[in-house]
Each structure stands twice: as C-alpha cells, then as structure tokens.
Write a protein that holds these residues in place. Structure first.
Motif, PDB file in Angstrom:
ATOM      1  N   PRO A  85       0.831  -1.213   0.000  1.00  0.00           N
ATOM      2  CA  PRO A  85       0.000   0.000   0.000  1.00  0.00           C
ATOM      3  C   PRO A  85       0.858   1.252   0.000  1.00  0.00           C
ATOM      4  O   PRO A  85       1.933   1.306   0.603  1.00  0.00           O
ATOM      5  CB  PRO A  85      -0.809  -0.128   1.300  1.00  0.00           C
ATOM      6  CG  PRO A  85      -0.073  -1.103   2.144  1.00  0.00           C
ATOM      7  CD  PRO A  85       0.642  -2.029   1.214  1.00  0.00           C
ATOM      8  N   ARG A  86       0.377   2.276  -0.658  1.00  0.00           N
ATOM      9  CA  ARG A  86       1.150   3.512  -0.799  1.00  0.00           C
ATOM     10  C   ARG A  86       1.404   4.200   0.537  1.00  0.00           C
ATOM     11  O   ARG A  86       2.337   4.980   0.671  1.00  0.00           O
ATOM     12  CB  ARG A  86       0.432   4.466  -1.763  1.00  0.00           C
ATOM     13  CG  ARG A  86       0.588   4.051  -3.224  1.00  0.00           C
ATOM     14  CD  ARG A  86      -0.077   5.048  -4.172  1.00  0.00           C
ATOM     15  NE  ARG A  86       0.275   4.768  -5.551  1.00  0.00           N
ATOM     16  CZ  ARG A  86      -0.298   3.845  -6.306  1.00  0.00           C
ATOM     17  NH1 ARG A  86      -1.268   3.090  -5.782  1.00  0.00           N
ATOM     18  NH2 ARG A  86       0.072   3.647  -7.560  1.00  0.00           N
ATOM     19  N   GLY A  87       0.595   3.932   1.524  1.00  0.00           N
ATOM     20  CA  GLY A  87       0.788   4.552   2.819  1.00  0.00           C
ATOM     21  C   GLY A  87       1.897   3.933   3.650  1.00  0.00           C
ATOM     22  O   GLY A  87       2.261   4.471   4.697  1.00  0.00           O
ATOM     23  N   LEU A 143       0.156  -0.129  16.029  1.00  0.00           N
ATOM     24  CA  LEU A 143      -0.865  -0.155  14.982  1.00  0.00           C
ATOM     25  C   LEU A 143      -1.331   1.249  14.610  1.00  0.00           C
ATOM     26  O   LEU A 143      -1.503   1.568  13.428  1.00  0.00           O
ATOM     27  CB  LEU A 143      -2.051  -1.000  15.458  1.00  0.00           C
ATOM     28  CG  LEU A 143      -3.201  -1.182  14.481  1.00  0.00           C
ATOM     29  CD1 LEU A 143      -2.751  -1.933  13.238  1.00  0.00           C
ATOM     30  CD2 LEU A 143      -4.356  -1.922  15.148  1.00  0.00           C
ATOM     31  N   ALA A 144      -1.544   2.108  15.601  1.00  0.00           N
ATOM     32  CA  ALA A 144      -2.075   3.439  15.322  1.00  0.00           C
ATOM     33  C   ALA A 144      -1.117   4.291  14.513  1.00  0.00           C
ATOM     34  O   ALA A 144      -1.534   5.253  13.855  1.00  0.00           O
ATOM     35  CB  ALA A 144      -2.425   4.143  16.632  1.00  0.00           C
ATOM     36  N   ARG A 151      -3.396   0.127   7.652  1.00  0.00           N
ATOM     37  CA  ARG A 151      -4.191  -0.565   8.670  1.00  0.00           C
ATOM     38  C   ARG A 151      -5.285  -1.415   8.039  1.00  0.00           C
ATOM     39  O   ARG A 151      -5.552  -2.535   8.484  1.00  0.00           O
ATOM     40  CB  ARG A 151      -4.801   0.436   9.653  1.00  0.00           C
ATOM     41  CG  ARG A 151      -3.781   1.102  10.563  1.00  0.00           C
ATOM     42  CD  ARG A 151      -4.450   1.678  11.799  1.00  0.00           C
ATOM     43  NE  ARG A 151      -5.411   2.720  11.474  1.00  0.00           N
ATOM     44  CZ  ARG A 151      -5.098   4.010  11.326  1.00  0.00           C
ATOM     45  NH1 ARG A 151      -3.841   4.411  11.481  1.00  0.00           N
ATOM     46  NH2 ARG A 151      -6.031   4.889  11.041  1.00  0.00           N
ATOM     47  N   ARG A 152      -5.901  -0.899   6.979  1.00  0.00           N
ATOM     48  CA  ARG A 152      -6.940  -1.694   6.301  1.00  0.00           C
ATOM     49  C   ARG A 152      -6.367  -2.991   5.753  1.00  0.00           C
ATOM     50  O   ARG A 152      -6.985  -4.059   5.859  1.00  0.00           O
ATOM     51  CB  ARG A 152      -7.576  -0.874   5.172  1.00  0.00           C
ATOM     52  CG  ARG A 152      -8.509   0.234   5.651  1.00  0.00           C
ATOM     53  CD  ARG A 152      -9.422   0.691   4.521  1.00  0.00           C
ATOM     54  NE  ARG A 152      -8.673   1.151   3.356  1.00  0.00           N
ATOM     55  CZ  ARG A 152      -8.324   2.417   3.147  1.00  0.00           C
ATOM     56  NH1 ARG A 152      -8.652   3.349   4.044  1.00  0.00           N
ATOM     57  NH2 ARG A 152      -7.668   2.766   2.064  1.00  0.00           N
ATOM     58  N   TYR A 158      -3.482  -9.945   7.581  1.00  0.00           N
ATOM     59  CA  TYR A 158      -2.615 -10.535   8.600  1.00  0.00           C
ATOM     60  C   TYR A 158      -3.216 -11.797   9.202  1.00  0.00           C
ATOM     61  O   TYR A 158      -2.492 -12.638   9.745  1.00  0.00           O
ATOM     62  CB  TYR A 158      -2.332  -9.527   9.721  1.00  0.00           C
ATOM     63  CG  TYR A 158      -1.152  -8.622   9.489  1.00  0.00           C
ATOM     64  CD1 TYR A 158      -0.713  -8.296   8.205  1.00  0.00           C
ATOM     65  CD2 TYR A 158      -0.476  -8.046  10.562  1.00  0.00           C
ATOM     66  CE1 TYR A 158       0.354  -7.443   8.008  1.00  0.00           C
ATOM     67  CE2 TYR A 158       0.594  -7.189  10.370  1.00  0.00           C
ATOM     68  CZ  TYR A 158       1.002  -6.890   9.091  1.00  0.00           C
ATOM     69  OH  TYR A 158       2.064  -6.039   8.900  1.00  0.00           O
ATOM     70  N   ARG A 159      -4.528 -11.951   9.138  1.00  0.00           N
ATOM     71  CA  ARG A 159      -5.159 -13.139   9.716  1.00  0.00           C
ATOM     72  C   ARG A 159      -4.728 -14.425   8.998  1.00  0.00           C
ATOM     73  O   ARG A 159      -4.923 -15.523   9.511  1.00  0.00           O
ATOM     74  CB  ARG A 159      -6.681 -13.001   9.689  1.00  0.00           C
ATOM     75  CG  ARG A 159      -7.287 -12.899   8.303  1.00  0.00           C
ATOM     76  CD  ARG A 159      -8.779 -12.577   8.357  1.00  0.00           C
ATOM     77  NE  ARG A 159      -9.018 -11.209   8.776  1.00  0.00           N
ATOM     78  CZ  ARG A 159      -9.556 -10.875   9.935  1.00  0.00           C
ATOM     79  NH1 ARG A 159      -9.880 -11.810  10.805  1.00  0.00           N
ATOM     80  NH2 ARG A 159      -9.757  -9.603  10.233  1.00  0.00           N
ATOM     81  N   LYS A 160      -4.110 -14.293   7.801  1.00  0.00           N
ATOM     82  CA  LYS A 160      -3.619 -15.468   7.077  1.00  0.00           C
ATOM     83  C   LYS A 160      -2.268 -15.944   7.610  1.00  0.00           C
ATOM     84  O   LYS A 160      -1.822 -17.034   7.246  1.00  0.00           O
ATOM     85  CB  LYS A 160      -3.490 -15.136   5.582  1.00  0.00           C
ATOM     86  CG  LYS A 160      -4.784 -14.648   4.936  1.00  0.00           C
ATOM     87  CD  LYS A 160      -4.521 -14.100   3.541  1.00  0.00           C
ATOM     88  CE  LYS A 160      -5.749 -13.411   2.972  1.00  0.00           C
ATOM     89  NZ  LYS A 160      -5.474 -12.744   1.681  1.00  0.00           N
TER      90      LYS A 160
END
Length: 385
Positions: A85-87, A143-144, A151-152, A158-160
């Motif tokens: 992701p770009r962020g 995380l914040a 974060r999205r 990540y659950r994988k």
C-alpha cells in the motif's frame, strides 16, 4: 530448523536491522540454519558486522542506483494497483521490479520459517507464501502509527499469517482487537549491551539518539534543553544520529543560542562509551515501537526522561523508579523532567540502579527462548496438519 529473516535493507542502519541481525545470530548460535534476505542492496558491506554462520543474500542489487519502472510497469500500477500500500512508510522502495522480486522469492519457498519485519513484507508473505512455510510477521511499530490504508490491509490480510509478534503489551492488545483468532504474541527485542561500563552520573552530559526525523522529536528537545541550561549552564546535550532533519535542527540550535551546548554528533561506532560517559538519557519521540537505544542506555545505568508517547516508553519505564514519564509533546514538561535529574545526582544514581534491574528482562537468555519455542510449536503444528 531453517529460519529466514527478510529485511528491507540489511546493509543499512537502524534499530530494526540491528535487532533482527542480533536475533538471527542468536538462532545460529543455538544451532539453527539461518539466513537473512535483504530485499535491496545499496552498499558493498553491511553496516553491522554479521556472524559468518548467518547467510546473507539480496534480491535486488541497487549499488549502481535504482532502475526506474518502464511506462508499461507504471501503467500496471495504475490499472492493477500494487501489493504494497502507498501509505507504507517504505513504499518508495517498492518499484515494480522490487515488489515482483519479493513476491517471486516468497512464493518459491517450500519449507522452514519465514520471518518478515515490516508491513510491506508481512503483507506479501500473508498473500503469497506457500502453506508449507511457517509465516511469522514482526511488527516494530504500533498499529495506530500506520496510515489508514496500511491498517486496512493489515486487518484484511494478517489473519492469514501463522503468528504476529509485537514488541509491547499495548501493541498486543491493539493487534488482538483487530485480528481476532490470529495468534498475536509479545516478544520484546533483546539487547546485547548488558555487562558493559556503567555511568558514574558525574559528567554534566545528557544524551539522545535516533534518526534525525520528525518521529524522534528532536525539534522539541532543543527548546526543552534550552530551558534547562538557563538554570544549569554547565550541562551539555549530545544527539547521535543522522537524517533528513539535520539542517533544520542545526538552524533550531542556532535560533535558541545553543551552539556549543547542544551538539549533533552524527553516527558513532562507540555509542556504548558515549552512553557510559553521560549521566541521563532523553527520549523525545512522537511515537515509538520499542525504543532500543533507550533500553541500551538503561543498561549503562542511565535514568531516562521520556515523553509518554505511543508506544514503548511506558511499557519499559516505571515512572519515578527508573525514569520519568512526561506528557507527550509537552516541551515544558520535558524540560522540567530533565531539570529534575540534572539537579539531583543522587536521584540519577538511584534511578540508574533501578534501570539496571529493569533491563535484565531484555537479556538474550530471557528473550530468545520465546522465539525458539514459537518456531518449534508452529513447525510442529505444520507437520501434524
């Protein structure tokens, strides 16, 4: 067991690089087959020395400079997007060529443990690694701190993973909240500076260290220390590190009339000695993961004055015992905390002694068994499946 650690740039400087190298070396010392995989290579030799038992490889050699993407590859980004992701703070490293190299490498693995060390790499591991590989993500930031787009993706992918490992209890609670059902463990980074020379708390020197970037808050430390020296003009502040804010900080030091009082020291290969020669450590960060240089300073019996920023300082320090926590980004409060320690050598000595007790929890013999047990458990589950 076979363990691969993937770093963005293993040849560079930084806390994550150093701690991952320490971890890899400890695993090699324990008899495991260990490799560090550097996504890019921009130097001939690593900045940190590496145990010869740890293999080091690079996916994309950029010692002659980065190669710009072709028009077709730039169009691919626009039409189909990108996996990083770009962020993500290091998104600029991930040209099409680099991202494809990581994807291809991760997809080619068929065994062992793959430990990835930042969101870009964690996401590619989660989406592309074979089910026969144990996938462990290290998160070195809270995380914040990550931007919304990152974060999205974390919540989605990540659950994988087989496990997510974070540095503090606060981080663990945050990641557990958004990743229900995913194993999230707290394993702090280990330090390798225990047993070295201790501060006598006599020298009128305060130390700070870190990259000269906005995150580290040195722009707030300069005016805070300027307040301190009004009452204690014989004290000095040494700031170790390099970065993009160097010129701005020099100008700020000049603005406050602190030339000769606050010194930007650059990088040092003898930081341990510099810490031992100081009498207190200051952490002025706007946010942290786990502030390793602060913990290293404590291993030299230095008391700490720190912003109670997210996350890290409050997960390590006990306010009033081994250091002082002050409200985040409050320059006057930071100055007051520094002034309190500057004025009282006995307080510095007492808090420094307590700091030595605190840092024992970060000794390699306390930390590394957690990693070995995690890897063995996950590999055992994989074999039974």
């Amino acid at each position: 067991m076979k363990i691969r650690y993937m770093l963005l740039h293993a040849y560079g400087m930084g806390g994550t690089i150093r701690t991952v190298i320490n971890q890899a070396e400890a695993m090699a010392e324990a008899g495991h087959e260990v490799e560090i995989v550097s996504v890019v290579r921009r130097r001939d030799e690593p900045r940190f020395p590496l145990d010869p038992r740890v293999a080091l490889t690079a996916l994309v050699d950029q010692r002659d400079g980065t190669r710009p993407d072709s028009f077709g590859r730039r169009l691919w980004r626009v039409v189909r997007g990108r996996m990083v992701p770009r962020g993500e703070f290091a998104a600029g490293y991930f040209t099409e060529r680099v991202e494809r190299a990581v994807i291809d490498y991760v997809a080619s693995l068929q065994d062992g443990v793959l430990v990835t060390t930042r969101p870009a790499l964690n996401l590619i591991s989660a989406r592309c690694a074979s089910g026969s590989v144990v996938r462990v993500a290290q998160e070195h930031m809270n995380l914040a701190t990550h931007r919304e787009a990152v974060r999205r993706q974390i919540i989605r992918h990540y659950r994988k993973l087989d496990a997510v490992v974070v540095l503090t209890g606060t981080d663990r609670r945050d990641y557990q909240r958004v990743l229900p059902g995913t194993p999230v463990l707290r394993i702090p980074n280990a330090i390798d500076t225990l047993g070295l020379r201790l501060s006598t708390h006599e020298n009128r020197v305060a130390v700070a260290a870190g990259r000269l970037v906005t995150q580290k808050g040195f722009d707030m430390l300069v005016p805070a220390f300027a307040q301190v020296v009004r009452d204690h003009p014989d004290w000095r502040l040494r700031v170790f590190g390099t970065g993009q804010k160097k010129a701005e900080l020099r100008a700020l030091i000049k603005k406050y009339g602190m030339d000769g009082v606050i010194t930007l020291m650059g990088q040092s290969d003898r930081l341990a000695d510099e810490l031992a020669d100081a009498s207190l450590y200051v952490l002025s960060s706007r946010f942290e993961g786990l502030p390793m240089v602060m913990i290293e300073a404590m291993s030299h019996a230095l008391p700490v004055v720190a912003f109670d920023c997210p996350t890290g300082p409050a997960d390590v320090l006990i306010d009033g015992v081994d250091g002082l926590l002050v409200p985040p980004e409050d320059v006057d409060a930071l100055a007051a905390g520094i002034r309190r320690l500057v004025a009282d050598r006995e307080l510095r000595r007492r808090m420094g002694a307590a700091a030595l007790v605190t840092v024992r929890e970060y000794a390699p013999d306390r930390v590394m068994p957690h990693w070995e047990n995690l890897f063995a458990e996950l590999l055992g589950e994989r074999c039974e499946a």
